[in-house]
Design an enzyme around this catalytic site. Sequence first.
Site, PDB file in Angstrom:
ATOM      1  N   ASP A  51      31.369  35.496  51.786  1.00 42.84           N
ATOM      2  CA  ASP A  51      31.651  35.296  50.365  1.00 42.84           C
ATOM      3  C   ASP A  51      30.470  34.527  49.779  1.00 42.84           C
ATOM      4  O   ASP A  51      30.253  33.361  50.133  1.00 42.84           O
ATOM      5  CB  ASP A  51      32.951  34.483  50.217  1.00 42.84           C
ATOM      6  CG  ASP A  51      33.345  34.301  48.760  1.00 42.84           C
ATOM      7  OD1 ASP A  51      32.463  34.407  47.875  1.00 42.84           O
ATOM      8  OD2 ASP A  51      34.535  34.034  48.514  1.00 42.84           O
ATOM      9  N   VAL A  52      29.719  35.169  48.904  1.00 33.15           N
ATOM     10  CA  VAL A  52      28.479  34.540  48.403  1.00 33.15           C
ATOM     11  C   VAL A  52      28.738  33.305  47.545  1.00 33.15           C
ATOM     12  O   VAL A  52      27.817  32.548  47.257  1.00 33.15           O
ATOM     13  CB  VAL A  52      27.574  35.536  47.616  1.00 33.15           C
ATOM     14  CG1 VAL A  52      27.121  36.681  48.502  1.00 33.15           C
ATOM     15  CG2 VAL A  52      28.263  36.039  46.348  1.00 33.15           C
TER      16      VAL A  52
ATOM     17  N   ASN B 235      22.661  40.957  45.726  1.00 34.41           N
ATOM     18  CA  ASN B 235      23.239  42.047  44.920  1.00 34.41           C
ATOM     19  C   ASN B 235      24.709  41.830  44.580  1.00 34.41           C
ATOM     20  O   ASN B 235      25.186  42.352  43.577  1.00 34.41           O
ATOM     21  CB  ASN B 235      23.052  43.356  45.704  1.00 34.41           C
ATOM     22  CG  ASN B 235      23.926  44.477  45.188  1.00 34.41           C
ATOM     23  OD1 ASN B 235      23.616  45.111  44.178  1.00 34.41           O
ATOM     24  ND2 ASN B 235      25.058  44.713  45.857  1.00 34.41           N
TER      25      ASN B 235
ATOM     26  N   TYR C  82      29.470  37.477  31.920  1.00 37.95           N
ATOM     27  CA  TYR C  82      28.551  38.354  32.662  1.00 37.95           C
ATOM     28  C   TYR C  82      27.124  38.215  32.123  1.00 37.95           C
ATOM     29  O   TYR C  82      26.167  38.039  32.882  1.00 37.95           O
ATOM     30  CB  TYR C  82      29.046  39.803  32.558  1.00 37.95           C
ATOM     31  CG  TYR C  82      28.308  40.782  33.443  1.00 37.95           C
ATOM     32  CD1 TYR C  82      28.653  40.918  34.786  1.00 37.95           C
ATOM     33  CD2 TYR C  82      27.289  41.578  32.940  1.00 37.95           C
ATOM     34  CE1 TYR C  82      27.973  41.823  35.603  1.00 37.95           C
ATOM     35  CE2 TYR C  82      26.617  42.483  33.747  1.00 37.95           C
ATOM     36  CZ  TYR C  82      26.963  42.608  35.080  1.00 37.95           C
ATOM     37  OH  TYR C  82      26.296  43.504  35.881  1.00 37.95           O
TER      38      TYR C  82
HETATM   39  P1  NAD Z   1      30.427  47.073  42.800  1.00 43.04           P
HETATM   40  O1  NAD Z   1      31.576  46.312  42.218  1.00 43.04           O
HETATM   41  O2  NAD Z   1      30.537  48.534  42.843  1.00 43.04           O
HETATM   42  O3  NAD Z   1      30.054  46.453  44.211  1.00 43.04           O
HETATM   43  C1  NAD Z   1      29.885  45.076  44.343  1.00 43.04           C
HETATM   44  C2  NAD Z   1      30.026  44.673  45.801  1.00 43.04           C
HETATM   45  O4  NAD Z   1      29.931  43.231  45.843  1.00 43.04           O
HETATM   46  C3  NAD Z   1      31.378  45.038  46.415  1.00 43.04           C
HETATM   47  O5  NAD Z   1      31.193  45.573  47.701  1.00 43.04           O
HETATM   48  C4  NAD Z   1      32.123  43.717  46.470  1.00 43.04           C
HETATM   49  O6  NAD Z   1      33.078  43.641  47.543  1.00 43.04           O
HETATM   50  C5  NAD Z   1      30.976  42.737  46.673  1.00 43.04           C
HETATM   51  N1  NAD Z   1      31.324  41.379  46.264  1.00 43.04           N
HETATM   52  C6  NAD Z   1      31.970  40.976  45.140  1.00 43.04           C
HETATM   53  N2  NAD Z   1      32.153  39.647  45.159  1.00 43.04           N
HETATM   54  C7  NAD Z   1      31.604  39.191  46.319  1.00 43.04           C
HETATM   55  C8  NAD Z   1      31.467  37.905  46.908  1.00 43.04           C
HETATM   56  N3  NAD Z   1      31.961  36.810  46.309  1.00 43.04           N
HETATM   57  N4  NAD Z   1      30.828  37.806  48.094  1.00 43.04           N
HETATM   58  C9  NAD Z   1      30.344  38.907  48.720  1.00 43.04           C
HETATM   59  N5  NAD Z   1      30.457  40.155  48.218  1.00 43.04           N
HETATM   60  C10 NAD Z   1      31.069  40.293  47.027  1.00 43.04           C
HETATM   61  O7  NAD Z   1      29.133  46.661  41.924  1.00 43.04           O
HETATM   62  P2  NAD Z   1      27.790  47.485  41.635  1.00 43.04           P
HETATM   63  O8  NAD Z   1      27.987  48.244  40.384  1.00 43.04           O
HETATM   64  O9  NAD Z   1      27.319  48.158  42.865  1.00 43.04           O
HETATM   65  O10 NAD Z   1      26.829  46.264  41.254  1.00 43.04           O
HETATM   66  C11 NAD Z   1      25.947  45.655  42.184  1.00 43.04           C
HETATM   67  C12 NAD Z   1      25.126  44.616  41.433  1.00 43.04           C
HETATM   68  O11 NAD Z   1      24.400  45.276  40.371  1.00 43.04           O
HETATM   69  C13 NAD Z   1      25.960  43.529  40.757  1.00 43.04           C
HETATM   70  O12 NAD Z   1      25.267  42.314  40.795  1.00 43.04           O
HETATM   71  C14 NAD Z   1      26.066  44.030  39.329  1.00 43.04           C
HETATM   72  O13 NAD Z   1      26.306  42.995  38.413  1.00 43.04           O
HETATM   73  C15 NAD Z   1      24.697  44.652  39.146  1.00 43.04           C
HETATM   74  N6  NAD Z   1      24.668  45.640  38.075  1.00 43.04           N
HETATM   75  C16 NAD Z   1      25.467  46.738  38.111  1.00 43.04           C
HETATM   76  C17 NAD Z   1      25.413  47.651  37.058  1.00 43.04           C
HETATM   77  C18 NAD Z   1      26.272  48.895  37.032  1.00 43.04           C
HETATM   78  O14 NAD Z   1      26.283  49.554  35.986  1.00 43.04           O
HETATM   79  N7  NAD Z   1      26.958  49.273  38.100  1.00 43.04           N
HETATM   80  C19 NAD Z   1      24.563  47.418  35.980  1.00 43.04           C
HETATM   81  C20 NAD Z   1      23.762  46.283  35.982  1.00 43.04           C
HETATM   82  C21 NAD Z   1      23.821  45.405  37.034  1.00 43.04           C
END
Ligand code: NAD
Length: 242
Positions: free
Chosen positions: A56-57, A83, A147
């Site tokens: 858990d980050v 990430n 966010y």
């Molecule tokens: P997602 O929700 O599909 O996946 C996120 C992953 O992080 C999941 O596997 C989840 O279990 C894990 N996670 C969540 N909280 C956690 C914690 N406390 N400790 C460890 N793991 C944890 O998200 P995504 O869309 O793949 O996004 C990945 C990154 O990219 C994030 O930082 C998100 O903010 C960023 N991002 C995503 C988008 C988008 O459109 N999808 C756009 C801009 C930025």
Amino acid sequence: MLDNKIAIVTGGAVGIGKAIAERFVEDGATVVIADIDEDEGSSVAEDIGCRFVGCDVRDYEQVQALVEGTADEFGGLDVIVNNAGIASVSSVEEMDLEEWKAVVETNLDGVMHGTKAALPHLKESDGCIINLGSIYGLVGGKGAASYSAAKGGVVNFTQQVAIDYADQGVRVNSICPGFVETPMTKELLESERFYSFIEQKTPMDRHGQPEEIAPVAAFLASDGASYITGANIPVDGGWTAF
Ligand code: NAD
């Protein structure tokens, strides 16, 4: 491109993190996926041929154990991809205080934890840090108070750490994606009203795929990016150019 590199990808069980982990393995890296979702994380790690560690980050001790365990097992650390993140689509009035706390602790504290724990090893390996920012860290979003605040923090933190460690051989950059199809955005992308907002804001008229983010991370992790530090790189179909 990444032969002999040892990399950690937090939040690597699904979405963008999973695509980055897959791409790193394809490019020759030894990869550790760290995620709070242990079931999905271990099954993905098995599929793509890497190690999984439950983490858990939000908890610095867990992140430190992840980093130390990786460095001990594989003999060092070259790359950490901070990430892991969670979403929020509430304006400041709609949002309750717990939501703010959860988003900031995961999206900003989590990035700081990974950075702080990894730096001693990255200084030894001339390694690099890749953070996941967002277009919402570069420009305002729509109803995403916590966010945007956290991602704005990631963008500035990236620049600050890059400056502080540039003369110690560590490069620090962020990738700032636009809307990408992952479990995080699934519901939003299914909403016709929201999708037309995305199309209107994106010169390329579409959302992205995780596989369009992963090559940017692979490049930033590679020696080809040896003169890039402190950059927050939009990968957004033109959103922030508009
Ligand atoms: P997602 O929700 O599909 O996946 C996120 C992953 O992080 C999941 O596997 C989840 O279990 C894990 N996670 C969540 N909280 C956690 C914690 N406390 N400790 C460890 N793991 C944890 O998200 P995504 O869309 O793949 O996004 C990945 C990154 O990219 C994030 O930082 C998100 O903010 C960023 N991002 C995503 C988008 C988008 O459109 N999808 C756009 C801009 C930025």
